[in-house]
Design a protein around this motif. Structure first.
Motif, short mmCIF file in Angstrom:
data_model
loop_
_atom_site.label_atom_id
_atom_site.label_comp_id
_atom_site.label_asym_id
_atom_site.label_seq_id
_atom_site.Cartn_x
_atom_site.Cartn_y
_atom_site.Cartn_z
N THR A 299 0.82 -1.22 0.00
CA THR A 299 0.00 0.00 0.00
C THR A 299 0.85 1.27 0.00
OG1 THR A 299 -0.10 0.10 2.42
CG2 THR A 299 -1.79 -1.22 1.30
N ASN A 300 2.17 1.12 -0.12
CA ASN A 300 3.10 2.26 -0.02
C ASN A 300 3.32 2.90 -1.39
OD1 ASN A 300 5.11 4.10 0.45
ND2 ASN A 300 6.53 2.64 1.39
N PRO A 301 2.74 4.10 -1.65
CA PRO A 301 2.99 4.79 -2.93
C PRO A 301 4.30 5.58 -2.93
CG PRO A 301 1.45 6.06 -1.63
CD PRO A 301 1.77 4.83 -0.82
N ASP A 302 4.99 5.60 -1.80
CA ASP A 302 6.27 6.28 -1.66
C ASP A 302 6.18 7.77 -1.98
OD1 ASP A 302 8.88 6.49 -0.98
OD2 ASP A 302 9.67 5.81 -2.92
N ILE A 303 5.27 8.43 -1.28
CA ILE A 303 5.15 9.88 -1.39
C ILE A 303 5.18 10.46 0.02
CG2 ILE A 303 3.90 9.83 -3.57
CD1 ILE A 303 1.33 10.29 -2.03
N PRO A 304 5.61 11.71 0.18
CA PRO A 304 5.76 12.28 1.52
C PRO A 304 4.46 12.28 2.33
CG PRO A 304 6.92 13.62 -0.09
CD PRO A 304 6.14 12.62 -0.86
N GLU A 305 3.34 12.57 1.66
CA GLU A 305 2.08 12.64 2.39
C GLU A 305 1.72 11.30 3.03
OE1 GLU A 305 2.64 13.54 -0.62
OE2 GLU A 305 1.94 15.59 -1.01
N TRP A 306 1.95 10.20 2.31
CA TRP A 306 1.63 8.87 2.85
C TRP A 306 2.53 8.55 4.04
CZ3 TRP A 306 4.17 4.26 3.62
CH2 TRP A 306 3.39 3.12 3.83
N ARG A 307 3.81 8.89 3.93
CA ARG A 307 4.74 8.60 5.03
C ARG A 307 4.35 9.39 6.27
NH1 ARG A 307 8.37 8.63 0.56
NH2 ARG A 307 8.96 10.81 0.91
N HIS A 308 3.90 10.62 6.08
CA HIS A 308 3.49 11.43 7.23
C HIS A 308 2.28 10.82 7.92
CE1 HIS A 308 2.66 15.00 9.64
NE2 HIS A 308 1.40 14.93 9.21
N ASP A 309 1.31 10.35 7.14
CA ASP A 309 0.10 9.77 7.74
C ASP A 309 0.39 8.46 8.46
OD1 ASP A 309 -1.45 11.87 6.87
OD2 ASP A 309 -2.05 10.89 5.00
N VAL A 310 1.24 7.61 7.88
CA VAL A 310 1.58 6.35 8.54
C VAL A 310 2.33 6.62 9.84
CG1 VAL A 310 2.98 4.26 8.33
CG2 VAL A 310 1.53 4.98 6.43
N GLY A 311 3.23 7.59 9.84
CA GLY A 311 3.94 7.93 11.06
C GLY A 311 2.99 8.39 12.15
#
Length: 1103
Positions: free
Chosen positions: A960-972
């Motif tokens: 489910t990881n699109p490797d974009i900053p917004e996704w990383r911020h939400d998962v964190g």
């Protein structure tokens, strides 16, 4: 400097019209137009498209009165300024037969006698000239009127009146009138052109004046009305564009170019019935028809057009087939906007390089050559004034001038310029137009009058040899009343106003005529400098050697019967019913009444028909009345046709010197006082005998200056030993003696051989003055594009000089002689960087070299800032900006660090920095390359100490990881919620790339009053509990319904505490690993299409 063109006429004495708004215009292709000056440091001038149509009403240094004034200035016979509002009043058509000239009563008019300076009444032969008045009914509200005479031997006069709404900025009403009897009666043509049709401009074809083209106002419709019978009938044709300016062909009566509102150029070959597209993005007024005798194709068009990025190019093509494949570029590089001029034998452009403007000229369609002006003139503005008589006049505003220009004159090729007169005055006209006070006297070659500003005083000077020598004007010896005038040169002299009238139907402040050589009439004053108070009207009958005053007030002066008589009318600021006529060159004046009611004279149309001797006054009786047209037949002023005894010979001279421009000139003109008529076939015969050449027939050559003793010596910056690089050994070249004969000077023998350039053999020379530039004058280039290098050699044999060019990227070229490089040397760089380009020129006698550094850039497409998420206070860290595509030395980095308002600028993508205060800090890096700027931002927490753990996740998270900053911020943020630790003590950073990984930071409390040791113990205890939970697979979160993700620890041992004491730092090691990891994965984008499946072996979290 006359041109045989019916639509426009350029002059050396110039009024410089600045167009106010974009409206339809017209000009004659082969006739240059008034010099145009615009605000700011502009480059070349260009023809101002006037719209006049009548030949020869005004000559000399002014535009001839032709069909209509320049658009935007609205100079087309506006009403004279009067007090009170403009109010239309209803009135039916009325035709007043008007008074006969002198009212045809048995009395003679008062007469003004120059001999005793007063008006006397002496009974004379009664004049039988009559006048009629016609009112343009219903046009009382119209504030513009333009008079058109269709041509010689025609009795047709057209008048277009318009109501121009200054608030709306457009024409709201119009009326077209036509007369077939020289103006006795007029017919309203609105029914023929359409009652509701609003007309804007009317043009008479310059090569067939029976053909007339009328444009409608585009606010109502876009149409053209065409007449082939001098305006008797019209056909309307719709157009899909609005015409802003129009240019007729100089010889083909049906050919025209039209410039549209959207900067497109169209052509028509059937007099406006059909139009075809020529070119887009054309600069206004920078398009020209072919010059007959120089361009091979009649339909060739010269134009200045813009590329998509806004740069200007010089383009030529045939008007009937101007597709991209059929376009030519006479100058290979880009030129400055609004700089192309095509005029007579010359073409001019301007190019800016290195912050300086360079002017280039082409003679007889040869390659462009840089114009040579004295080295340190450093022009900030330059205008071409005149290009006839085999040379170029140019006005140059130099670096230290503001309200004056220097006048330069060229050699026949238009390349080498020498100074003719310094500090020529410029001024502002009524409509804001700029004017340069330089006037060419009509009919006498080489005679100019100029107003020069010197020590804050403006004085009038005159020259008889094209600026080689100038002197002040001698004032009259007596005033109008016959009293002596004590005016001693150089402290006192006569000064003349040299402005041309902005109303084409008034004469202006100075006038002369080629058919009346030697007669100059001008407004001026006597004193130490030019003044606009206490002025009078002065006349010279001997080409400026002597002047006498003829009026104490300003008058408009016209020449009747080819200059055989003079007509004077007071300035239009007050109404008048009288005109004055003189048959003896202004010595005596007869007053005549042309109207029973005083008229505000808005304009006079003189000599519309050579055979008819008709002139037309038009104006208003009051500010509320209709336009009044008063037709006057002045034939009866003349008693008979001139016979042999009515002529006399007149010798042109300069203060007694009979040789002017190298010859003795004798003119034949009517004897003053003869009331005979010259007639249409009269020409002023001229006999010219060459004179022996003397020093004053020669001016200083380029690079030389006149000394106090009259000799020409080299300027300090000029090396007379330099020989052109085109000079090949064995050939002959002309070596200047420092002098050159004044252009168009016809002297012979005498000192001609002494001053003439001497023939010498071209010497063998080593190359000197080698210069290397790029064609565009820039030191930057975009990766993968052509760069054209230009090699120039000031001195040396171009044929026998070898050229070697090293591009600095490992490639080089060699040429056996310089001539092979005339079109430039092209090269394409395949890598970005800064390259040193070197050129070497050598022959058997020596060598010379030159170099430059060129920056080849590539636009940056992506930037990633690599920085730790948490750092220790007062401990140096590394920040790195990773760019793609990767290239060095041509990128500039701008770093905003520690919440600073000023950036740190580097050429390297890495920088070290130390944070001195705890808290959250935003780091911004901007990357500049070529014309692009990109940036990335990171937030860094600064602490005294912290604890960190590396985390990994179950594989289903990667799907489910699109490797974009917004996704990383939400998962964190989700991870922070499932870890049962206070949010202010926790920071989670998810790394870019796959497999998904993160670092968890345990931060000390903001309140550390209990001491660092106890806080460290607390962090160790939290870390121990968290590691145990991770090792037992007790930490998980639900990404979405049915998709649970396990969180693991990447180390099974406790992470050591990180503080400011120097020791092994797991965060630093992890940061190093993450940099390596990111270098491989930062730009990979992983996209999955599978659904997340539920893991069966998940360990249930204890409740």
């Amino acid at each position: 400097m006359e041109k045989g063109c019916g639509i426009f006429h350029l002059v050396l004495g110039v009024w410089l019209a600045v167009a106010g708004s974009a409206m339809a215009e017209i000009t004659c292709a082969s006739c240059p137009a008034p010099l145009q000056l615009k605000g700011g440091n502009q480059a070349f001038f260009g023809p101002d498209r006037g719209e006049f149509g009548r030949d020869g009403s005004r000559e000399g240094g002014a535009s001839k009165v032709t069909e209509e004034p320049a658009r935007g200035t609205d100079a087309a016979a506006p009403r004279a300024k009067r007090s009170g509002p403009e109010r239309p009043e209803p009135s039916g058509e009325r035709r007043d037969p008007g008074p006969l000239l002198d009212e045809q009563k048995l009395r003679s008019g008062p007469r003004w006698d120059r001999a005793d300076g007063k008006v006397t009444s002496s009974r004379q032969e009664e004049f039988k000239t009559s006048s009629t008045t016609f009112a343009l009914t219903g046009d009382s509200a119209h504030n513009h009127a333009v008079v058109y005479w269709s041509g010689q031997n025609s009795s047709v006069i057209l008048i277009l009146t318009k109501l121009y709404d200054f608030h709306l900025g457009s024409v709201t009403e119009s009326t077209l009138w036509r007369s077939t009897d020289y103006g006795t009666t007029y017919e309203k043509l609105n029914d023929k052109v359409g009652v509701k049709t609003v007309l804007n401009y009317l043009y008479v074809c310059p090569t067939n004046k029976r053909k007339i083209m009328v444009l409608t106002d585009p606010e109502f419709e876009s149409s053209v009305l065409i007449s082939l019978d001098e305006g008797a009938s019209y056909q309307k044709y719709r157009m899909n564009f609005y015409i802003l300016s129009l240019l007729f062909h100089p010889t083909q009566e049906d050919w025209a170019l039209a410039y549209s509102h959207d900067q497109k150029l169209y052509s028509s070959f059937d007099f406006g019935r059909k139009w075809q597209f020529v070119h887009e993005q054309v600069t206004p007024n920078r398009f020209y028809w072919s010059v007959i005798g120089l361009d091979k194709e009649l339909d060739l068009v010269h134009l200045e057009a813009h590329t998509l990025d806004g740069r200007a190019q010089y383009v030529t093509c045939r008007a009937q087939s101007c597709s991209e494949s059929n376009r030519n570029f006479p100058f290979k590089g880009y030129i400055d906007t609004n700089s192309l001029v095509v005029q007579d034998d010359y073409m001019f452009i301007q190019v800016t390089s290195g912050g300086r403007s360079w002017y280039l000229a082409s003679y007889m369609r040869e390659p462009f050559v840089r114009i040579k002006i004295p080295k340190y003139s450093l022009p900030k503005d330059m205008h071409i004034i005149s290009t006839d008589e085999g040379q170029v006049f140019a006005a140059v505003q130099e670096w230290n001038q503001n309200d004056t220009y220097n006048v330069y004159i060229s050699d026949p090729h238009g390349v080498y310029f020498t100074l003719a007169l310094e500090n020529v005055r410029t001024s502002r006209g009524v409509g804001g137009n700029s004017m340069i006070d330089l006037y060419e006297v009509a009919g006498i070659k080489g005679m100019l009058i100029a107003n020069r500003k010197l020590e804050n005083q403006v004085k009038t000077y005159i020259t008889y040899n094209k600026g080689r020598d100038w002197r002040l004007l001698q004032a009259p010896s007596t005033d109008l009343a016959g009293n002596d005038i004590h005016c001693i040169l150089p402290f006192c002299s006569l000064h003349l106003q040299l402005q041309m009238s902005e109303n084409p139907y008034l004469s202006g402040s100075i006038t002369s005529k080629s058919s009346a050589p030697g007669i100059i009439v001008a407004t001026g004053n006597i004193g130490s400098e030019l003044s606009y108070s206490n002025v009078g009207v002065f006349i010279s009958s001997d080409a400026g050697n002597n002047f006498r005053q003829i009026f104490e007030e300003e008058h408009n002066i016209w020449f009747l019967d080819k200059g055989g008589a003079l007509l004077a009318v007071k300035q239009p600021s007050v109404p008048t019913r009288n005109l004055w006529v003189s048959f003896d060159e202004g010595r005596q004046w007869s007053r005549h009444s042309f109207s029973t009611t005083p008229l505000f004279v808005d304009g006079v149309l003189v000599e519309p028909g050579i055979d008819s001797q008709i002139m037309t006054f038009f104006g208003h009786f009051s500010h509320r009345s209709e336009w009044q047209l008063i037709k006057i037949d002045y034939k009866s002023l003349f008693t008979r046709a001139c016979a042999e005894g009515d002529y006399q010979s007149w010798h042109l001279h300069n203060q007694g010197e009979p040789c002017v421009m190298g010859q003795k000139q004798i003119y034949t003109k009517r004897r003053p006082g003869s009331h005979c008529m010259l007639g249409k076939n009269f020409t002023s015969p001229v006999s010219a005998d060459p004179c022996i050449c003397r020093a004053h027939d020669f001016e200083c050559d380029y690079g030389h200056e006149r000394q106090g003793d009259g000799t020409c010596m080299p300027s300090f910056w000029y090396n007379p030993a330099i020989v052109s690089q085109s000079c090949t050994p064995g050939q002959i070249y002309l070596n200047s003696t420092g002098y050159r004969r004044v252009a168009a000077n016809n002297c012979t023998r005498g000192v001609k051989e002494v001053y003439a350039a001497r023939k010498q053999q071209c010497p063998n020379r080593a190359p000197r003055g080698l210069q290397l530039t790029t064609q565009e004058g820039k030191l930057t280039a975009v990766l993968g594009t052509n760069v054209t290098f230009l090699v120039q050699l000031e001195e040396g044999d171009s044929i026998k000089t070898n050229i070697q060019l090293d591009f600095g990227d490992g490639t080089a070229v060699s040429y056996s002689n310089l001539s092979w490089t005339e079109d430039g040397i092209k090269h394409v760089y395949r890598t970005a960087g800064i390259f040193r380009v070197t050129v070497l020129a050598e022959n058997e006698l020596g060598s010379d070299s030159s170099s430059l550094h060129i920056h080849v850039t590539c636009p940056v497409e992506h930037v990633q800032l690599l920085a730790p998420f948490v750092v220790i206070k007062n401990k140096e860290i590394n920040l790195t900006a990773v760019v793609w595509p990767s290239h060095s030395r041509t990128i500039t980095y701008f770093w905003w660090l520690g919440n600073s308002s000023e950036p740190v600028i580097t050429l390297d993508g890495s920088i070290s920095y130390t944070f001195t205060n705890e808290g959250m800090n935003t780091i911004i890096v901007q990357v500049s390359s070529a014309s692009s700027i990109l940036q990335d931002t990171k937030t860094i927490a600064v602490q005294d100490f912290f604890k960190s753990l590396l985390l990994s996740f179950s594989p289903n998270l990667d799907e489910t990881n699109p490797d974009i900053p917004e996704w990383r911020h939400d998962v964190g943020r989700v991870i922070k919620k499932v870890v049962d630790i206070p949010e202010e003590k926790l920071l989670v950073a998810v790394f870019p790339g796959i497999p998904t990984a993160a670092e968890l930071f345990l931060l000390p409390s903001k309140n550390q009053s209990e001491g660092q040791k106890k806080t460290e113990e607390e962090l160790n205890q939290i870390s121990y509990i968290l590691v145990n939970a991770l090792n037992q697979n007790l930490v998980e979160f639900e990404l979405k319904p049915g998709c649970r993700v396990m969180v693991y620890i990447m180390q099974l041992t406790l992470a050591p505490l990180v503080d400011s004491i120097p020791r092994h730092s797991s965060s630093a090691m992890l940061m190093l690993l993450s940099v390596v990891f990111l270098g491989l994965a930062v730009f990979l984008v992983y996209k999955f299409k599978r659904k997340c499946t539920v893991q069966k072996n998940l360990i249930e979290r204890p409740k």
